[in-house]
Design a protein around this motif. Structure first.
Motif, PDB file in Angstrom:
ATOM      1  N   TRP A  26      31.779 -22.476  46.432  1.00 50.33           N
ATOM      2  CA  TRP A  26      30.326 -22.302  46.534  1.00 50.33           C
ATOM      3  C   TRP A  26      29.629 -22.862  45.295  1.00 50.33           C
ATOM      4  O   TRP A  26      28.656 -23.608  45.396  1.00 50.33           O
ATOM      5  N   GLN A  27      30.140 -22.517  44.121  1.00 47.15           N
ATOM      6  CA  GLN A  27      29.538 -22.999  42.876  1.00 47.15           C
ATOM      7  C   GLN A  27      29.665 -24.509  42.735  1.00 47.15           C
ATOM      8  O   GLN A  27      28.737 -25.174  42.278  1.00 47.15           O
TER       9      GLN A  27
ATOM     10  N   SER B 287      36.641 -18.944  47.213  1.00 44.14           N
ATOM     11  CA  SER B 287      35.317 -19.166  47.799  1.00 44.14           C
ATOM     12  C   SER B 287      34.211 -19.203  46.750  1.00 44.14           C
ATOM     13  O   SER B 287      33.314 -20.044  46.858  1.00 44.14           O
ATOM     14  N   PRO B 288      34.239 -18.358  45.692  1.00 47.47           N
ATOM     15  CA  PRO B 288      33.195 -18.519  44.662  1.00 47.47           C
ATOM     16  C   PRO B 288      33.268 -19.880  43.970  1.00 47.47           C
ATOM     17  O   PRO B 288      32.231 -20.488  43.671  1.00 47.47           O
TER      18      PRO B 288
ATOM     19  N   TYR C 131      31.666 -11.811  48.266  1.00 45.09           N
ATOM     20  CA  TYR C 131      32.839 -12.495  47.731  1.00 45.09           C
ATOM     21  C   TYR C 131      32.406 -13.740  46.964  1.00 45.09           C
ATOM     22  O   TYR C 131      32.993 -14.093  45.950  1.00 45.09           O
ATOM     23  N   ILE C 132      31.378 -14.404  47.454  1.00 48.60           N
ATOM     24  CA  ILE C 132      30.906 -15.637  46.840  1.00 48.60           C
ATOM     25  C   ILE C 132      30.068 -15.363  45.595  1.00 48.60           C
ATOM     26  O   ILE C 132      30.208 -16.038  44.591  1.00 48.60           O
ATOM     27  N   ASP C 133      29.193 -14.357  45.672  1.00 51.36           N
ATOM     28  CA  ASP C 133      28.298 -14.116  44.536  1.00 51.36           C
ATOM     29  C   ASP C 133      28.893 -13.194  43.474  1.00 51.36           C
ATOM     30  O   ASP C 133      28.261 -12.918  42.464  1.00 51.36           O
ATOM     31  N   GLY C 134      30.112 -12.719  43.690  1.00 52.15           N
ATOM     32  CA  GLY C 134      30.798 -11.925  42.674  1.00 52.15           C
ATOM     33  C   GLY C 134      30.566 -10.432  42.747  1.00 52.15           C
ATOM     34  O   GLY C 134      31.117  -9.681  41.945  1.00 52.15           O
TER      35      GLY C 134
ATOM     36  N   ASP D  78      38.808 -13.924  51.161  1.00 49.95           N
ATOM     37  CA  ASP D  78      38.437 -15.115  50.416  1.00 49.95           C
ATOM     38  C   ASP D  78      38.921 -16.380  51.133  1.00 49.95           C
ATOM     39  O   ASP D  78      38.175 -17.354  51.253  1.00 49.95           O
TER      40      ASP D  78
END
Length: 142
Positions: free
Chosen positions: A119-120, A115-116, A48-51, A91
Motif C-alpha cells: 500500500w505504501q 500489505s502495508p 492491516y494496511i494502516d497499522g 495480510d
C-alpha cells in the motif's frame, strides 16, 4: 490488543469472488484508491494496511505451573503465536486483493512483502503532488 479471528470459509469466498472492473495504471491511482479503500474498510481489512491492526509477535512465552522434577515451579516455554498466523493469513489475503487489481505497467513498481508495504509503495509511486511522484514521472519521460 483484541484477538484476531480467522477467516470463515464464506468470508474467503465473498472476498475472492469480488472482481473489480478496473486495474491500477499510472494515471488511475485516484480512482483505484477510491474504489479499493472502502472495500477494505467495509470488510474490516483496512486496519492491516494502516497499522491499526499490527502484526503480533510470531512467538509467545507461556508459563506452565509445574514440572516433574520441581513441584509447582513455573516454567517458561516459547510457543508459536496463533494470533500471528491469523494475521499473516489476513495480510496475504489483502496482498492478493491488491495485486489482483494492478495492471502490468503498474506492477513493475510494486515492492513489499506485506500489505502495508504494498500500500505504501503504491501510494509513494502513484499518489499525486508528491516529490517522489514527480521524480518517477520525470524518470519515465527520460
Amino acid at each position: 490488543m483484541t484477538d484476531l479471528v480467522a477467516f470463515s470459509q464464506s468470508e474467503k469466498t465473498i472476498h475472492n469472488s469480488h472482481k473489480f472492473g478496473f486495474t491500477l495504471s499510472p494515471p488511475s491511482y485516484g480512482f483505484w484508491k477510491t474504489m479499493i479503500q472502502p472495500f477494505l474498510i467495509t470488510n474490516n481489512l483496512f486496519g492491516y494496511i494502516d497499522g491499526t491492526i499490527p502484526s503480533p509477535s510470531p512467538s509467545i512465552s507461556v508459563t506452565s505451573s509445574s514440572r516433574k522434577d520441581k513441584e509447582d515451579a513455573p516454567v517458561q516455554q516459547i510457543q508459536p503465536n496463533p494470533q500471528h498466523a491469523i494475521w499473516v493469513s489476513y495480510d496475504a489475503h489483502i496482498c492478493i486483493l491488491l495485486l489482483s487489481t494492478i495492471s502490468e505497467s503498474a506492477f513493475q513498481h510494486v515492492q513489499g512483502s506485506t500489505s502495508p508495504d504494498l500500500w505504501q509503495c503504491l501510494e509513494r509511486t502513484y499518489a499525486p503532488h508528491t516529490a517522489s511522484r514527480e521524480y518517477i514521472l520525470k524518470t519515465q519521460l527520460l
